[in-house]
Motif scaffolding. Structure first.
Motif, short mmCIF file in Angstrom:
data_model
loop_
_atom_site.label_atom_id
_atom_site.label_comp_id
_atom_site.label_asym_id
_atom_site.label_seq_id
_atom_site.Cartn_x
_atom_site.Cartn_y
_atom_site.Cartn_z
N LYS A 1 0.83 -1.22 0.00
CA LYS A 1 0.00 0.00 0.00
C LYS A 1 0.86 1.26 0.00
CE LYS A 1 -4.40 -1.57 0.87
NZ LYS A 1 -4.16 -2.75 0.09
N ILE A 2 2.09 1.14 0.48
CA ILE A 2 2.95 2.33 0.54
C ILE A 2 3.84 2.45 -0.69
CG2 ILE A 2 4.78 3.49 1.87
CD1 ILE A 2 3.52 2.25 4.38
N CYS A 3 4.59 1.38 -1.01
CA CYS A 3 5.61 1.52 -2.05
C CYS A 3 5.24 0.80 -3.35
CB CYS A 3 6.95 1.01 -1.54
SG CYS A 3 6.98 -0.77 -1.35
N ASN A 4 4.15 0.03 -3.31
CA ASN A 4 3.68 -0.63 -4.53
C ASN A 4 4.50 -1.86 -4.93
OD1 ASN A 4 1.49 -0.44 -6.18
ND2 ASN A 4 2.67 0.44 -7.89
N GLN A 5 5.46 -2.25 -4.10
CA GLN A 5 6.27 -3.44 -4.41
C GLN A 5 5.51 -4.70 -3.97
OE1 GLN A 5 9.26 -3.34 -6.20
NE2 GLN A 5 8.36 -1.31 -6.43
N PRO A 6 5.87 -5.87 -4.56
CA PRO A 6 5.14 -7.09 -4.21
C PRO A 6 5.33 -7.51 -2.75
CG PRO A 6 7.04 -7.59 -5.59
CD PRO A 6 6.92 -6.11 -5.55
N THR A 7 4.25 -7.99 -2.18
CA THR A 7 4.30 -8.46 -0.79
C THR A 7 3.14 -9.43 -0.56
OG1 THR A 7 4.09 -7.78 1.53
CG2 THR A 7 3.04 -6.35 -0.06
N CYS B 1 4.60 -4.04 2.86
CA CYS B 1 5.77 -4.92 2.80
C CYS B 1 6.64 -4.77 4.06
CB CYS B 1 6.58 -4.66 1.54
SG CYS B 1 7.54 -3.15 1.58
N SER B 2 7.50 -5.74 4.29
CA SER B 2 8.28 -5.74 5.53
C SER B 2 9.23 -4.54 5.59
CB SER B 2 9.05 -7.05 5.71
OG SER B 2 9.66 -7.40 4.52
N TYR B 3 9.71 -4.09 4.42
CA TYR B 3 10.61 -2.93 4.42
C TYR B 3 9.86 -1.68 4.90
CZ TYR B 3 13.67 0.78 2.84
OH TYR B 3 14.46 1.89 2.81
N CYS B 4 8.70 -1.43 4.31
CA CYS B 4 7.94 -0.23 4.70
C CYS B 4 7.51 -0.30 6.16
CB CYS B 4 6.71 -0.07 3.78
SG CYS B 4 7.16 0.41 2.10
N ARG B 5 7.11 -1.51 6.60
CA ARG B 5 6.70 -1.65 8.00
C ARG B 5 7.86 -1.29 8.94
NH1 ARG B 5 5.15 -7.36 8.75
NH2 ARG B 5 5.10 -7.54 6.51
N ALA C 1 10.38 2.79 12.63
CA ALA C 1 11.53 3.59 13.05
C ALA C 1 11.30 5.08 12.77
CB ALA C 1 12.78 3.09 12.33
N ASN C 2 10.03 5.44 12.43
CA ASN C 2 9.68 6.83 12.09
C ASN C 2 10.48 7.38 10.91
OD1 ASN C 2 7.71 7.23 14.01
ND2 ASN C 2 9.27 7.59 15.59
N LEU C 3 10.73 6.53 9.93
CA LEU C 3 11.47 6.96 8.74
C LEU C 3 10.56 6.82 7.53
CD1 LEU C 3 14.73 4.98 9.58
CD2 LEU C 3 14.38 7.44 9.87
N ASP C 4 10.84 7.60 6.50
CA ASP C 4 9.98 7.59 5.31
C ASP C 4 10.42 6.46 4.35
OD1 ASP C 4 8.59 8.03 3.01
OD2 ASP C 4 9.49 9.99 2.56
N PRO C 5 9.60 5.41 4.18
CA PRO C 5 10.02 4.28 3.34
C PRO C 5 10.26 4.68 1.89
CG PRO C 5 7.90 3.82 4.41
CD PRO C 5 8.24 5.23 4.73
N LEU C 6 9.58 5.73 1.45
CA LEU C 6 9.66 6.08 0.02
C LEU C 6 10.95 6.82 -0.36
CD1 LEU C 6 5.97 7.05 -0.67
CD2 LEU C 6 7.17 4.98 -1.36
N LYS D 1 13.11 4.91 -2.78
CA LYS D 1 12.62 4.85 -4.16
C LYS D 1 12.98 6.14 -4.91
CE LYS D 1 8.84 2.72 -6.52
NZ LYS D 1 7.42 2.47 -6.61
N GLU D 2 12.80 7.25 -4.21
CA GLU D 2 13.16 8.55 -4.83
C GLU D 2 14.63 8.56 -5.19
OE1 GLU D 2 12.10 11.42 -1.84
OE2 GLU D 2 10.00 10.75 -1.91
N PHE D 3 15.46 8.06 -4.28
CA PHE D 3 16.91 8.05 -4.53
C PHE D 3 17.24 7.15 -5.72
CE2 PHE D 3 21.12 6.12 -3.90
CZ PHE D 3 21.89 7.27 -3.99
N ILE D 4 16.62 5.98 -5.78
CA ILE D 4 16.90 5.06 -6.90
C ILE D 4 16.42 5.67 -8.22
CG2 ILE D 4 16.37 2.74 -7.83
CD1 ILE D 4 16.44 1.78 -4.86
N ASN D 5 15.34 6.42 -8.17
CA ASN D 5 14.89 7.11 -9.39
C ASN D 5 15.92 8.13 -9.87
OD1 ASN D 5 12.59 5.65 -9.56
ND2 ASN D 5 11.28 7.17 -8.55
N THR D 6 16.58 8.80 -8.92
CA THR D 6 17.62 9.75 -9.36
C THR D 6 18.79 8.99 -9.97
OG1 THR D 6 18.57 9.83 -7.17
CG2 THR D 6 17.12 11.63 -7.71
N LEU D 7 19.10 7.81 -9.40
CA LEU D 7 20.18 6.98 -9.98
C LEU D 7 19.81 6.60 -11.42
CD1 LEU D 7 21.24 4.24 -7.38
CD2 LEU D 7 22.55 6.18 -8.16
#
Ligand code: Q46
Ligand code: ZN
Ligand code: ZN
Length: 316
Positions: free
Chosen positions: A277-283, A288-292, A297-302, A305-311
């Motif tokens: 529901k957050i990152c659209n990756q399969p789960t 997904c466990s990464y977003c959870r 940890a109060n961090l933004d899971p997305l 993805k933004e960083f990889i898009n810049t790559l």
């Protein structure tokens, strides 16, 4: 001792094969074992875009070097886990190798993106560092491959790693893990990029010897989080057996792949996949466990993805 192939002075003795090699024939041997693994399990071909997960240690650097020598198209991915000096040194060795050999390397740094290292993220999740680390590495490897157009992820797991994992899984009768253990993980049907271990026929001693001969500078220290890892105990136990009876490790692991594994396979359970529901990756869950983990940890899971898009944009 003389080289089994050319009868010149040998530099390396491979006890389990009762063979000795000079430097040149050792290189031929290790490249041959790697190519044999790739072909036997149809891991990939010369057209594939391979992403090698490179930690800066001997196995992953030797693997990258060998894949390039064999004529495969392989770029590197280094995940900086933010584990103090160990991560700094690992990144430095990986970057140095890539620069020296003019190879493309992607670096994703958890600490730079989130301001926290894997140990702190694990603590906030009340998890062991290696459990959190596994989730993060798996997620990043998959996302980088998908977004940057790689067909396959190659990791430097060697014969010693695989045999130790198998021993651990058997000692605890982890049937699901035993069923899943393989040097070739065809995960495309469950939304993940294929993962392969082309060094499953190559021992830890052989990857060290390779780096020494090729003068590849790697990080010798183990990750400080791994000091209590049970897998080191299993490796020691297998080394004891191997010393007593050379070839035990490969009989154990190859025997499992050829004969043992089929006993555990049974019917394949159907996996029902959702998009996170957050990152659209399969789960298999809703999130997904990464977003959870990141949310806890109060961090933004997305952010990742933004960083990889810049790559991706940089690589166009
Ligand atoms: S890097 Fe990560 Fe390993 Fe360190 S924290 Fe554990 S899993 S030991 S391969
Ligand atoms: Zn020789
Ligand atoms: Zn997610």
């Amino acid at each position: 001792m003389l080289c089994t192939k050319c009868k010149k002075e040998a530099s390396i003795y491979i006890r389990r094969h009762n063979s000795a090699f000079c430097k040149d024939h050792f290189l031929e041997y290790i490249l041959g074992q790697t190519e044999r693994a790739i072909k036997k399990l149809k891991m990939f071909n010369k057209e594939a875009n391979i992403l090698v997960a490179v930690s800066g240690g001997k196995d992953s650097l030797a693997l990258w070097d060998i894949l390039i020598s064999l004529g495969y198209k392989a770029d590197g991915l280094h995940i900086d886990l933010g584990i103090g000096e160990y991560s700094e040194k690992s990144k430095e060795k990986t970057k140095k190798y890539a620069e020296l050999n003019n190879l493309r390397l992607h670096v994703v740094s958890i600490k730079d993106l989130y301001g926290l290292g894997i140990k702190e993220i694990a603590r906030k999740n009340h998890k062991a560092p290696c459990a959190s680390c596994g989730i993060v590495k798996r997620y990043i490897m998959n996302l980088v491959s998908k977004e940057l157009g790689y067909n396959v992820i190659a990791t430097g797991h060697n014969l010693d790693d695989e045999a130790a994992t198998l021993l651990g899984n058997i000692l605890h009768w982890q049937i699901d893990y035993i069923k899943a253990q393989s040097p070739l993980l065809l995960e495309e049907d469950v939304g993940f990029v294929r993962k392969v271990k082309p060094f499953y026929r190559v021992s830890e001693y052989e990857t060290s010897a390779y780096c020494l001969i090729k003068k590849i500078d790697y990080i010798i220290d183990e990750c400080p989080m791994s000091t209590n890892a049970q897998s080191l105990v299993y490796k020691e136990a297998l080394n004891l057996l191997e010393n007593h009876s050379p070839g035990t490790k490969e009989h154990f692991y190859y025997g499992f792949l050829d004969k043992g594994k089929s006993y555990f396979e049974g019917e394949k359970k159907e996996t029902i996949l959702n998009n996170c529901k957050i990152c659209n990756q399969p789960t298999t869950a809703n999130i997904c466990s990464y977003c959870r983990q990141m949310e806890k940890a109060n961090l933004d899971p997305l952010k990742i993805k933004e960083f990889i898009n810049t790559l991706r944009d940089l690589n166009r």
